[in-house]
Design a protein around this motif. Structure first.
Motif, PDB file in Angstrom:
ATOM      1  N   LYS A   1      49.094  32.334  34.554  1.00 32.81           N
ATOM      2  CA  LYS A   1      49.247  31.845  33.185  1.00 32.81           C
ATOM      3  C   LYS A   1      48.441  30.569  32.957  1.00 32.81           C
ATOM      4  N   ALA A   2      48.364  29.705  33.969  1.00 32.40           N
ATOM      5  CA  ALA A   2      47.598  28.472  33.837  1.00 32.40           C
ATOM      6  C   ALA A   2      46.104  28.759  33.696  1.00 32.40           C
ATOM      7  N   VAL A   3      45.595  29.671  34.499  1.00 39.41           N
ATOM      8  CA  VAL A   3      44.174  30.028  34.436  1.00 39.41           C
ATOM      9  C   VAL A   3      43.842  30.679  33.097  1.00 39.41           C
ATOM     10  N   HIS A   4      44.705  31.574  32.669  1.00 37.53           N
ATOM     11  CA  HIS A   4      44.489  32.260  31.387  1.00 37.53           C
ATOM     12  C   HIS A   4      44.525  31.267  30.223  1.00 37.53           C
ATOM     13  N   ALA A   5      45.494  30.370  30.240  1.00 35.36           N
ATOM     14  CA  ALA A   5      45.633  29.403  29.147  1.00 35.36           C
ATOM     15  C   ALA A   5      44.444  28.454  29.081  1.00 35.36           C
ATOM     16  N   ALA A   6      43.833  28.184  30.227  1.00 34.05           N
ATOM     17  CA  ALA A   6      42.688  27.280  30.274  1.00 34.05           C
ATOM     18  C   ALA A   6      41.383  27.967  29.870  1.00 34.05           C
ATOM     19  N   GLY A   7      41.447  29.264  29.623  1.00 35.67           N
ATOM     20  CA  GLY A   7      40.280  29.980  29.135  1.00 35.67           C
ATOM     21  C   GLY A   7      39.386  30.569  30.207  1.00 35.67           C
ATOM     22  N   TYR A   8      39.843  30.572  31.458  1.00 32.32           N
ATOM     23  CA  TYR A   8      39.069  31.188  32.523  1.00 32.32           C
ATOM     24  C   TYR A   8      39.414  32.668  32.620  1.00 32.32           C
ATOM     25  N   ARG A   9      38.575  33.407  33.310  1.00 32.89           N
ATOM     26  CA  ARG A   9      38.721  34.860  33.375  1.00 32.89           C
ATOM     27  C   ARG A   9      39.498  35.263  34.621  1.00 32.89           C
ATOM     28  N   LEU A  10      40.129  36.426  34.551  1.00 30.70           N
ATOM     29  CA  LEU A  10      40.986  36.905  35.632  1.00 30.70           C
ATOM     30  C   LEU A  10      40.637  38.348  35.975  1.00 30.70           C
ATOM     31  N   ALA A  11      40.602  38.631  37.274  1.00 33.84           N
ATOM     32  CA  ALA A  11      40.337  39.993  37.738  1.00 33.84           C
ATOM     33  C   ALA A  11      41.149  40.249  38.998  1.00 33.84           C
ATOM     34  N   ILE A  12      41.404  41.511  39.262  1.00 35.38           N
ATOM     35  CA  ILE A  12      42.063  41.945  40.494  1.00 35.38           C
ATOM     36  C   ILE A  12      41.081  42.795  41.276  1.00 35.38           C
ATOM     37  N   LEU A  13      40.991  42.538  42.580  1.00 33.62           N
ATOM     38  CA  LEU A  13      40.216  43.380  43.484  1.00 33.62           C
ATOM     39  C   LEU A  13      41.146  43.812  44.607  1.00 33.62           C
ATOM     40  N   SER A  14      41.540  45.079  44.590  1.00 32.66           N
ATOM     41  CA  SER A  14      42.548  45.582  45.523  1.00 32.66           C
ATOM     42  C   SER A  14      42.027  46.802  46.269  1.00 32.66           C
ATOM     43  N   ASN A  15      42.433  46.911  47.517  1.00 27.95           N
ATOM     44  CA  ASN A  15      42.109  48.110  48.294  1.00 27.95           C
ATOM     45  C   ASN A  15      43.079  49.250  48.034  1.00 27.95           C
ATOM     46  N   GLU A  16      44.260  48.958  47.446  1.00 27.76           N
ATOM     47  CA  GLU A  16      45.302  49.980  47.465  1.00 27.76           C
ATOM     48  C   GLU A  16      46.292  49.912  46.319  1.00 27.76           C
ATOM     49  N   LEU A  17      45.943  49.298  45.213  1.00 28.25           N
ATOM     50  CA  LEU A  17      46.947  49.045  44.180  1.00 28.25           C
ATOM     51  C   LEU A  17      47.674  50.320  43.750  1.00 28.25           C
ATOM     52  N   ASP A  18      46.972  51.265  43.165  1.00 19.62           N
ATOM     53  CA  ASP A  18      47.651  52.476  42.703  1.00 19.62           C
ATOM     54  C   ASP A  18      48.003  53.416  43.853  1.00 19.62           C
ATOM     55  N   LEU A  19      47.227  53.371  44.942  1.00 17.11           N
ATOM     56  CA  LEU A  19      47.541  54.210  46.099  1.00 17.11           C
ATOM     57  C   LEU A  19      48.910  53.861  46.657  1.00 17.11           C
ATOM     58  N   PHE A  20      49.205  52.559  46.770  1.00 16.16           N
ATOM     59  CA  PHE A  20      50.462  52.108  47.341  1.00 16.16           C
ATOM     60  C   PHE A  20      51.583  52.040  46.319  1.00 16.16           C
ATOM     61  N   TYR A  21      51.276  51.607  45.104  1.00 11.36           N
ATOM     62  CA  TYR A  21      52.324  51.301  44.145  1.00 11.36           C
ATOM     63  C   TYR A  21      52.554  52.383  43.096  1.00 11.36           C
ATOM     64  N   GLY A  22      51.621  53.310  42.965  1.00  5.80           N
ATOM     65  CA  GLY A  22      51.767  54.365  41.972  1.00  5.80           C
ATOM     66  C   GLY A  22      51.086  54.003  40.659  1.00  5.80           C
ATOM     67  N   ALA A  23      50.550  55.000  39.987  1.00  3.23           N
ATOM     68  CA  ALA A  23      49.746  54.760  38.794  1.00  3.23           C
ATOM     69  C   ALA A  23      50.543  54.136  37.660  1.00  3.23           C
ATOM     70  N   GLY A  24      51.864  54.344  37.642  1.00  5.73           N
ATOM     71  CA  GLY A  24      52.667  53.796  36.553  1.00  5.73           C
ATOM     72  C   GLY A  24      53.140  52.380  36.783  1.00  5.73           C
ATOM     73  N   PHE A  25      52.838  51.836  37.956  1.00  3.30           N
ATOM     74  CA  PHE A  25      53.358  50.526  38.336  1.00  3.30           C
ATOM     75  C   PHE A  25      52.860  49.425  37.408  1.00  3.30           C
ATOM     76  N   ARG A  26      51.555  49.445  37.125  1.00  8.05           N
ATOM     77  CA  ARG A  26      50.962  48.365  36.335  1.00  8.05           C
ATOM     78  C   ARG A  26      51.539  48.283  34.925  1.00  8.05           C
ATOM     79  N   SER A  27      51.931  49.423  34.375  1.00  5.89           N
ATOM     80  CA  SER A  27      52.453  49.423  33.007  1.00  5.89           C
ATOM     81  C   SER A  27      53.780  48.684  32.897  1.00  5.89           C
ATOM     82  N   LYS A  28      54.437  48.468  34.033  1.00  2.50           N
ATOM     83  CA  LYS A  28      55.724  47.762  34.048  1.00  2.50           C
ATOM     84  C   LYS A  28      55.555  46.261  34.304  1.00  2.50           C
TER      85      LYS A  28
END
Length: 221
Positions: free
Chosen positions: A110-137
């Motif tokens: 939240k601090a990075v976003h509020a300051a106007g900087y950009r945010l990205a995720i680089l994951s080896n296994e996000l949906d593989l491990f957590y399931g495709a519906g995980f992010r929507s929650k």
């Protein structure tokens, strides 16, 4: 732009944004009806308790191999044949994935976003491990403009192409990105391509996020 030239914070997901499964053994045991203390492997929190983790750190097996084996073992404990990490995570963490997000991660993002900087995720296994519906929650992930997930790209960190997918999509140089990961091999990979990098200590998340935010002239409040 900060004094350090950082423009984007690039985070791993598991262990960095979410708590590790090692930290939530009590929740897992309660969810699965296992006796307290059944899950004794502790990964980075007690390497002596976990020879399999030591093997992964020596690059004898991959992180995916590690979790696939743990998934199979825990499934056997409840008399089931679990073949994918999604089953483990969903059964262990229930219907409220937001409950396992690190509070330090929430504040830092939240601090990075509020300051106007950009945010990205680089994951080896996000949906593989957590399931495709995980992010929507996870409303917190709405702050991220980019998610690069090897579940779909097939390019695993520390392959330099994985980091290139992020910089190309953001239109930024590697030097303008601060990368945070709990696996040293992935941090080393980011450094080799020129990213500013922080090795995330899962035993001290506040310190690690503090180190990352310092590149932007920010601090966790």
């Amino acid at each position: 732009m900060s004094a350090f030239g950082a423009k984007a914070l690039v985070l791993d997901f598991g262990g960095v944004i979410s708590k590790t499964l090692f930290e939530t053994h009590d929740l897992t045991e309660a969810s699965l009806g296992l006796r307290s203390g059944t899950l004794s492997w502790r990964g980075p929190f007690d390497t002596g308790s976990d020879p399999l983790w030591q093997s992964m750190q020596r690059d004898e097996i991959s992180e995916r191999d590690y979790w696939h084996r743990r998934t199979h073992e825990v499934g056997q404990l409840v008399g089931e044949d679990w073949r994918d990490m999604q089953t483990f995570v969903i059964r262990a963490r229930g219907a409220d994935p937001d409950a396992v997000i690190r509070p330090e991660a929430r504040r830092a993002i939240k601090a990075v976003h509020a300051a106007g900087y950009r945010l990205a995720i680089l994951s080896n296994e996000l949906d593989l491990f957590y399931g495709a519906g995980f992010r929507s929650k996870l409303p917190l992930l709405n702050h991220f403009e980019l998610v690069v997930d090897a579940t779909y790209t097939g390019i695993l960190k520390p392959d330099p192409r994985a980091y290139g997918l992020v910089t190309d999509a953001l239109g930024l140089s590697a030097e303008a990105c601060v990368f945070v990961d709990d696996q040293m091999r992935n941090v080393d990979g980011a450094r080799r391509v020129g990213m500013k990098s922080v090795h995330f200590d899962v035993t001290n998340p506040s310190q690690s996020y503090g180190e990352a935010l310092a590149y932007f002239g920010l601090a966790i409040k």
